[in-house]
Write a protein that holds these residues in place. Structure first.
Motif, mmCIF file in Angstrom:
data_model
loop_
_atom_site.group_PDB
_atom_site.id
_atom_site.type_symbol
_atom_site.label_atom_id
_atom_site.label_comp_id
_atom_site.label_asym_id
_atom_site.label_seq_id
_atom_site.Cartn_x
_atom_site.Cartn_y
_atom_site.Cartn_z
ATOM 1 N N MET A 1 -2.706 145.569 25.818
ATOM 2 C CA MET A 1 -2.927 145.707 24.557
ATOM 3 C C MET A 1 -1.554 146.240 23.977
ATOM 4 N N LEU A 2 -0.719 147.141 24.746
ATOM 5 C CA LEU A 2 0.416 147.622 24.156
ATOM 6 C C LEU A 2 1.236 146.566 23.983
ATOM 7 N N PHE A 3 1.394 145.480 24.796
ATOM 8 C CA PHE A 3 2.236 144.520 24.405
ATOM 9 C C PHE A 3 1.655 143.795 23.019
ATOM 10 N N LEU A 4 0.412 143.519 22.971
ATOM 11 C CA LEU A 4 -0.141 142.927 21.855
ATOM 12 C C LEU A 4 0.235 143.590 20.520
ATOM 13 N N LEU A 5 0.274 145.024 20.490
ATOM 14 C CA LEU A 5 0.785 145.819 19.296
ATOM 15 C C LEU A 5 2.411 145.554 19.342
ATOM 16 N N ALA A 6 3.187 145.612 20.446
ATOM 17 C CA ALA A 6 4.601 145.702 20.491
ATOM 18 C C ALA A 6 5.176 144.369 19.933
ATOM 19 N N LEU A 7 4.284 143.099 19.800
ATOM 20 C CA LEU A 7 4.817 141.928 19.446
ATOM 21 C C LEU A 7 5.172 142.127 17.848
ATOM 22 N N PHE A 8 4.715 142.921 17.395
ATOM 23 C CA PHE A 8 5.043 142.949 15.875
ATOM 24 C C PHE A 8 5.950 144.487 15.467
ATOM 25 N N ALA A 53 -10.346 133.762 24.582
ATOM 26 C CA ALA A 53 -9.566 133.415 25.820
ATOM 27 C C ALA A 53 -10.513 133.018 26.902
ATOM 28 N N ILE A 54 -11.953 133.949 27.116
ATOM 29 C CA ILE A 54 -12.949 133.513 27.989
ATOM 30 C C ILE A 54 -13.316 132.269 27.880
ATOM 31 N N GLY A 73 -2.376 139.147 11.899
ATOM 32 C CA GLY A 73 -3.722 139.402 12.602
ATOM 33 C C GLY A 73 -3.636 139.298 13.977
ATOM 34 N N GLY A 74 -2.699 139.026 14.468
ATOM 35 C CA GLY A 74 -2.432 139.163 16.126
ATOM 36 C C GLY A 74 -1.983 137.921 16.608
ATOM 37 N N PRO A 75 -1.229 138.092 17.782
ATOM 38 C CA PRO A 75 -0.716 136.741 18.484
ATOM 39 C C PRO A 75 -1.811 135.728 18.724
ATOM 40 N N ARG A 76 -1.268 134.506 18.621
ATOM 41 C CA ARG A 76 -2.027 133.241 19.091
ATOM 42 C C ARG A 76 -1.401 132.501 20.150
ATOM 43 N N THR A 171 2.885 130.960 31.154
ATOM 44 C CA THR A 171 1.725 130.176 31.588
ATOM 45 C C THR A 171 0.480 131.023 31.242
ATOM 46 N N TRP A 172 -0.703 130.184 31.475
ATOM 47 C CA TRP A 172 -1.703 130.445 30.819
ATOM 48 C C TRP A 172 -2.554 131.861 31.448
ATOM 49 N N GLY A 173 -2.169 131.966 32.952
ATOM 50 C CA GLY A 173 -2.371 133.111 33.483
ATOM 51 C C GLY A 173 -1.943 134.333 33.080
ATOM 52 N N HIS A 174 -0.554 134.188 32.845
ATOM 53 C CA HIS A 174 0.212 135.634 32.285
ATOM 54 C C HIS A 174 -0.498 135.751 30.710
ATOM 55 N N ALA A 175 -0.472 134.915 29.882
ATOM 56 C CA ALA A 175 -0.977 134.931 28.667
ATOM 57 C C ALA A 175 -2.175 135.498 28.432
ATOM 58 N N ARG A 176 -3.043 134.915 29.296
ATOM 59 C CA ARG A 176 -4.475 135.424 29.319
ATOM 60 C C ARG A 176 -4.793 137.004 29.580
ATOM 61 N N ASN A 177 -3.831 137.489 30.637
ATOM 62 C CA ASN A 177 -3.996 138.739 31.122
ATOM 63 C C ASN A 177 -3.395 139.803 30.178
ATOM 64 N N ALA A 178 -2.229 139.129 29.571
ATOM 65 C CA ALA A 178 -1.359 140.033 28.725
ATOM 66 C C ALA A 178 -2.173 140.250 27.014
ATOM 67 N N LEU A 179 -2.739 139.146 26.949
ATOM 68 C CA LEU A 179 -3.497 139.089 25.423
ATOM 69 C C LEU A 179 -4.899 138.785 25.731
ATOM 70 N N PRO A 180 -5.694 139.445 26.355
ATOM 71 C CA PRO A 180 -7.206 138.927 26.329
ATOM 72 C C PRO A 180 -7.963 138.780 25.286
ATOM 73 N N ARG A 181 -7.342 139.393 24.074
ATOM 74 C CA ARG A 181 -8.325 139.204 22.851
ATOM 75 C C ARG A 181 -7.749 138.144 21.919
ATOM 76 N N ALA A 182 -6.475 137.516 22.332
ATOM 77 C CA ALA A 182 -5.653 136.487 21.403
ATOM 78 C C ALA A 182 -6.640 135.306 21.377
ATOM 79 N N LEU A 183 -6.457 134.804 20.144
ATOM 80 C CA LEU A 183 -7.211 133.392 19.892
ATOM 81 C C LEU A 183 -6.511 132.289 20.403
#
Length: 358
Positions: A1-8, A53-54, A73-76, A171-183
């Motif tokens: 989640m920190l990564f999610l916020l830090a992108l901005f 992501a799920i 609104g968040g990373p996609r 990769t999808w594995g990295h992206a899903r784990n880092a951004l589990p709530r991303a669209l």
């Protein structure tokens, strides 16, 4: 989640204009190559469907390549297996227009704010190619644009440049784990395209277009410093161009380099599997970095930095490194558009390690 916020959190350097003359732009138009693909035959998307992501995990494998783009609104997340069939995604978020683009033949992934002045633009795929790279057109003025450069070279918008925003390949594995709530971009309902297959082969197995030395369309010049289809991160900054080798950054964790006279830092974030490029001047002073005790620190003060470019401990606390948006591309294509480029790390005089680099 920190990564999610830090992108901005980190600031982003403006996309520098290329030193192109009207004659250069005309030459780009003259170099266009026709293909069997007609205008709009590759259907660009406008405000497409996204899933969580799920749900995306039902059709994506951990090793599938994807692109992360920080947006309002968040990373996609944009899977390559969908982008290869559409090449351009147009978005309107918080009244701001964006386009996320991918050129399969050159492996070039870029993202832009799709506006010039007060004019918002919606892009489609023109069908012709420039040095093997996708040519876009905007539906407002019918101008032709280079996907690699974000530059209009024909039409009423000729000479205009789009503002590039960060885009990260992982990769999808990295992206899903880092951004589990991303669209996550999903395929259009009702489409019959074979989204589980890539018409050019596969990044996941050898012996296909993506790892051989065969070019479908000719380029004006080739360069032997790297294999033709080696993936690089290209940067165009303060009048200088460079191609950074991702493998070297991943191995080192952080590389301190110079581009012309400008110190830059290439940082690998292993959790998300992405590489970010920063202007390494803090309040006008060159700064060098290292991974020590598992943390990113600057050598000058020992301050601790996040992998997103913000100092969180030490004398430089709250300082922010401006990010330089890069262009993910195959080497042959980046060089075709930027023949004056240097390779980093390499033996080019303009790309020697910055003082203090080990």
């Amino acid at each position: 989640m920190l990564f999610l916020l830090a992108l901005f959190a980190a600031s982003v350097q403006a996309h520098a204009a290329l030193p192109l003359t009207p004659e250069d732009l005309t030459a780009m138009g003259d170099a266009l190559v026709r293909t069997p693909v007609q205008r709009d035959e590759i259907p660009a998307l406008y405000r497409p469907r996204y899933v969580e992501a799920i749900d995306a995990s039902l059709s994506l494998d951990d090793i599938d390549p994807v692109f992360i783009v920080p947006l309002p609104g968040g990373p996609r997340i944009y899977p390559q297996r969908i982008m290869v069939w559409h090449e351009v995604v147009n978005e309107l978020l918080e009244d701001q227009p964006f386009c996320i683009t991918y050129s399969p033949i050159t492996g070039t992934a870029t993202a832009y704010r799709s506006r010039t002045g007060r004019t918002p633009l919606i892009f489609g795929v023109e069908g012709r190619l420039l040095y093997g790279n996708t040519v876009m057109f905007d539906r407002t003025t019918e101008s032709l644009w280079s996907q690699m450069l974000g530059l209009a070279f024909e039409g009423p918008q000729k000479g205009k440049l789009l503002e590039r925003i960060p885009l990260y390949r992982t990769t999808w594995g990295h992206a899903r784990n880092a951004l589990p709530r991303a669209l996550v971009l999903s395929y259009p309902l009702g489409s019959r395209r074979a989204y589980g297959k890539d018409p050019y082969g596969s990044y996941l197995r050898p012996g296909t277009y993506y790892d051989n030395d065969q070019l479908i369309y000719a380029v004006p010049k080739r360069d032997k410093r790297l294999p033709l289809k080696k993936r690089v991160i290209g940067i165009d900054f303060e009048g200088a161009r460079a191609a950074i080798e991702p493998d070297a950054v991943r191995k080192a964790g952080v590389l301190n380099l110079t581009l012309g006279i400008t110190p830059i830092a290439a940082v690998y974030a292993p959790g998300a599997g992405i590489i970010r490029i920063f202007d390494a001047r803090i309040w006008g002073r060159p700064t060098t970095f290292e991974i020590r005790e598992g943390k990113l620190r600057d050598r000058e003060t020992g301050s601790v930095w996040t992998l997103e470019g913000k100092a969180v401990e030490g004398k430089l606390k709250d300082a922010v490194l401006p990010e330089i948006p890069g262009v993910e591309s195959m080497w042959f294509a980046w060089f075709a558009f930027h023949p004056d480029t240097v390779v980093m790390p390499g033996n080019d005089p303009l790309s020697l390690p910055f003082a203090g680099q080990q």
